[in-house]
Design an enzyme around this catalytic site. Structure first.
Site, PDB file in Angstrom:
ATOM      1  N   HIS A  34       0.903  -1.290  -0.292  1.00 34.00           N
ATOM      2  CA  HIS A  34      -0.186  -0.139  -0.427  1.00 34.00           C
ATOM      3  C   HIS A  34       0.827   1.316   0.069  1.00 34.00           C
ATOM      4  O   HIS A  34       1.862   1.522  -0.100  1.00 34.00           O
ATOM      5  CB  HIS A  34      -0.927  -0.164   1.402  1.00 34.00           C
ATOM      6  CG  HIS A  34      -1.723   1.134   1.837  1.00 34.00           C
ATOM      7  ND1 HIS A  34      -1.639   2.256   2.060  1.00 34.00           N
ATOM      8  CD2 HIS A  34      -3.327   0.746   1.292  1.00 34.00           C
ATOM      9  CE1 HIS A  34      -2.548   2.964   1.876  1.00 34.00           C
ATOM     10  NE2 HIS A  34      -3.775   2.310   1.911  1.00 34.00           N
TER      11      HIS A  34
ATOM     12  N   ASP B 105       2.982  -4.104   8.269  1.00 28.13           N
ATOM     13  CA  ASP B 105       1.187  -2.993   8.247  1.00 28.13           C
ATOM     14  C   ASP B 105       0.332  -4.324   8.348  1.00 28.13           C
ATOM     15  O   ASP B 105       0.270  -5.271   7.803  1.00 28.13           O
ATOM     16  CB  ASP B 105       1.573  -2.390   6.941  1.00 28.13           C
ATOM     17  CG  ASP B 105       0.726  -1.964   6.095  1.00 28.13           C
ATOM     18  OD1 ASP B 105      -0.430  -2.107   6.995  1.00 28.13           O
ATOM     19  OD2 ASP B 105      -0.067  -1.464   5.174  1.00 28.13           O
TER      20      ASP B 105
ATOM     21  N   GLN C 220      -4.776  -4.421   7.028  1.00 25.86           N
ATOM     22  CA  GLN C 220      -5.496  -5.559   6.272  1.00 25.86           C
ATOM     23  C   GLN C 220      -5.348  -6.633   7.546  1.00 25.86           C
ATOM     24  O   GLN C 220      -6.412  -8.078   6.961  1.00 25.86           O
ATOM     25  CB  GLN C 220      -5.870  -5.897   4.823  1.00 25.86           C
ATOM     26  CG  GLN C 220      -5.710  -4.587   4.070  1.00 25.86           C
ATOM     27  CD  GLN C 220      -7.560  -4.196   4.462  1.00 25.86           C
ATOM     28  OE1 GLN C 220      -7.821  -5.013   4.921  1.00 25.86           O
ATOM     29  NE2 GLN C 220      -7.328  -2.766   3.711  1.00 25.86           N
TER      30      GLN C 220
ATOM     31  N   LYS D  99     -10.818  -0.389  10.305  1.00 27.01           N
ATOM     32  CA  LYS D  99     -10.612  -1.565   9.917  1.00 27.01           C
ATOM     33  C   LYS D  99     -11.503  -2.429  10.936  1.00 27.01           C
ATOM     34  O   LYS D  99     -11.291  -3.656  10.333  1.00 27.01           O
ATOM     35  CB  LYS D  99      -9.255  -1.626   9.438  1.00 27.01           C
ATOM     36  CG  LYS D  99      -8.381  -0.598   8.431  1.00 27.01           C
ATOM     37  CD  LYS D  99      -8.848  -0.423   7.011  1.00 27.01           C
ATOM     38  CE  LYS D  99      -7.166  -0.108   6.383  1.00 27.01           C
ATOM     39  NZ  LYS D  99      -8.030   0.762   5.618  1.00 27.01           N
TER      40      LYS D  99
ATOM     41  N   CYS E  52      -4.676   2.230  -4.106  1.00 32.21           N
ATOM     42  CA  CYS E  52      -2.990   2.853  -2.720  1.00 32.21           C
ATOM     43  C   CYS E  52      -2.330   1.728  -3.701  1.00 32.21           C
ATOM     44  O   CYS E  52      -1.142   1.644  -1.841  1.00 32.21           O
ATOM     45  CB  CYS E  52      -3.624   3.116  -1.702  1.00 32.21           C
ATOM     46  SG  CYS E  52      -5.256   4.249  -1.751  1.00 32.21           S
TER      47      CYS E  52
END
Ligand code: PMP
Length: 405
Positions: free
Chosen positions: A120, A196, A199, A222, A363
């Site tokens: 991303h 990261d 998600q 999220k 993104c």
């Protein structure tokens, strides 16, 4: 039965919205989830209650706020499996967490940062900017989205790497990365690992201490929580080495006109008055998710993805991105329709059927540029998504492909 009970929809007031007379179908949860009622309540309660400055004001309202804020930190600590509360730093979002590491890390001349080619923008641009300033060398590891990360290739590329930054789950393909093996290889090569987790956390239980990751970043929005709040986990030894890129109120024990003594962790990394509302909402969101169960949520979204995948696979010209098996894509289904603009189809879904999907480069611009790939459409599912909504989505795509020809 692997699907969640649809009564869960009652927890999400936004689902009462209607679009042009039809119930809204929200299939963009990978971008941001709808907010759960207990989250909204926690934020309202905080705002209506005794609200003062955390960590600064010793009066009753200040102490009550400190108690709530530190209570929320403890919730995040437990959620991620961190050993100590001081290893949790509140930030605005995943993007800020990654920037905090990038701009505060004690880089040495010649340091290399390795990322995958599926990052991303939030886990690419900070490293790219550091590289442009000559502070690090940025290397990119290619990942075949259908096959997943090649650990042998990773091992070869880790030579001389100071920091490896990679996603827990890709927001483009939904594939996940084997963090335990990755950390083992990276540490053996002397590299620090930043994950990261934007998600990842919704559907993948995380135990940062057991995994041994050095940094893990995620955003509350999220996981049914508010925007403007998130957390960075950092292993205490790693966080101690950061030189805060933001300095200011709340970070110092003492200061003169030319010097300052910083507070211990985590305060010295949280400059300025924090977003108390987002932190309260974030803690409530974590508790809501924990009650739901990340594994149960994962099974639910995979089941929906299976329905969507089977349906879309029967439509001529649809090409699903990433692995064919929906199990490997979790909550995410990105696709192209050969010969058709993604934007036209996405607009048609919204205008004609109230179905909201994401379209564009999601993104992950660099991947689309490198592959010369056309814009994609992404449908993403969450706890409140139903099989009926997914079937409506499939039927409308089929109709759109016929009509827009
Ligand atoms: N990384 C990934 C994989 C993401 O999906 C996102 C959100 N789309 C981000 C980072 C950035 O998250 P935020 O906007 O909350 O900082």
């Amino acid at each position: 039965m692997t699907l969640l009970d649809p009564s869960i929809r009652g927890d999400f007031p936004a689902l009462e919205q209607r679009l042009r007379g039809r119930p809204a179908v929200y299939l963009d949860s990978a971008c941001t989830t709808l907010r759960a009622e207990p989250v909204i309540q926690a934020m309202v309660e905080l705002q209506r209650g005794p609200l003062g400055c955390h960590g600064r004001s010793a009066h009753s309202f200040g102490r009550a706020t400190s108690l709530a804020y530190e209570g929320a930190r403890e919730v995040v600590r437990g959620f991620l499996g961190a050993r100590e509360a001081r290893e949790i730093v509140f930030v605005r979002n995943t993007t800020e967490a990654i920037n905090l590491v990038a701009w505060s890390f004690p880089w040495r001349p010649g340091d290399a940062v390795l990322t995958t080619d599926l990052e991303h923008n939030s886990n690419l641009l900070p490293w790219q900017r550091l590289a442009r300033q000559g502070r690090v060398v940025h290397r990119v590891l290619r990942v075949d989205p259908a096959a997943g990360l090649d650990l042998a290739a990773l091992q070869r590329r880790l030579q001389g790497v100071r920091l490896l930054a990679l996603p827990h789950v890709s927001n483009l393909f939904g594939i996940d990365f084997p963090l335990a093996e990755v950390v083992r290889l990276a540490h053996r090569a002397g590299a620090v690992v930043l994950v990261d987790g934007a998600q990842g956390v919704a559907t993948h239980p995380v135990d940062v201490a057991a995994l041994g990751v050095d940094f893990y970043a995620f955003s509350f929005h999220k996981i049914f929580g508010p925007g403007g709040g998130g957390a960075l986990y950092g292993r205490a030894e790693q966080l101690e080495t950061l030189r805060p890129f933001l300095a200011g109120g709340g970070t110092v024990e003492s200061a003169t006109y030319d010097d300052a003594r910083f507070e211990p962790l985590p305060m010295r990394l949280e400059a300025g008055v924090g977003n108390y509302e987002a932190v309260a909402g974030g803690a409530a969101a974590i508790q809501y998710l924990q009650k739901l169960g990340q594994r149960r949520l994962h099974r639910h979204v995979v089941e929906l993805n299976r329905i969507a995948t089977q349906g879309l696979s029967r439509i001529d010209r649809v090409e699903i991105l990433g692995p064919a098996d929906p199990e490997k894509r979790g909550s995410i289904l990105s696709f192209h329709v050969r010969g058709m603009q993604a934007e036209g189809l996405a607009r048609m879904l919204d205008h004609s059927a109230g179905i909201m999907v994401r379209h564009g480069k999601l993104c992950v611009h660099a991947w689309f540029d490198a592959q010369r790939a056309p814009d994609a459409i992404r449908a993403s599912f969450s706890a409140y998504t139903t099989p009926d909504e997914v079937q409506r989505f499939v039927r409308t795509v089929a109709g759109g492909v016929d009509m827009l020809g």
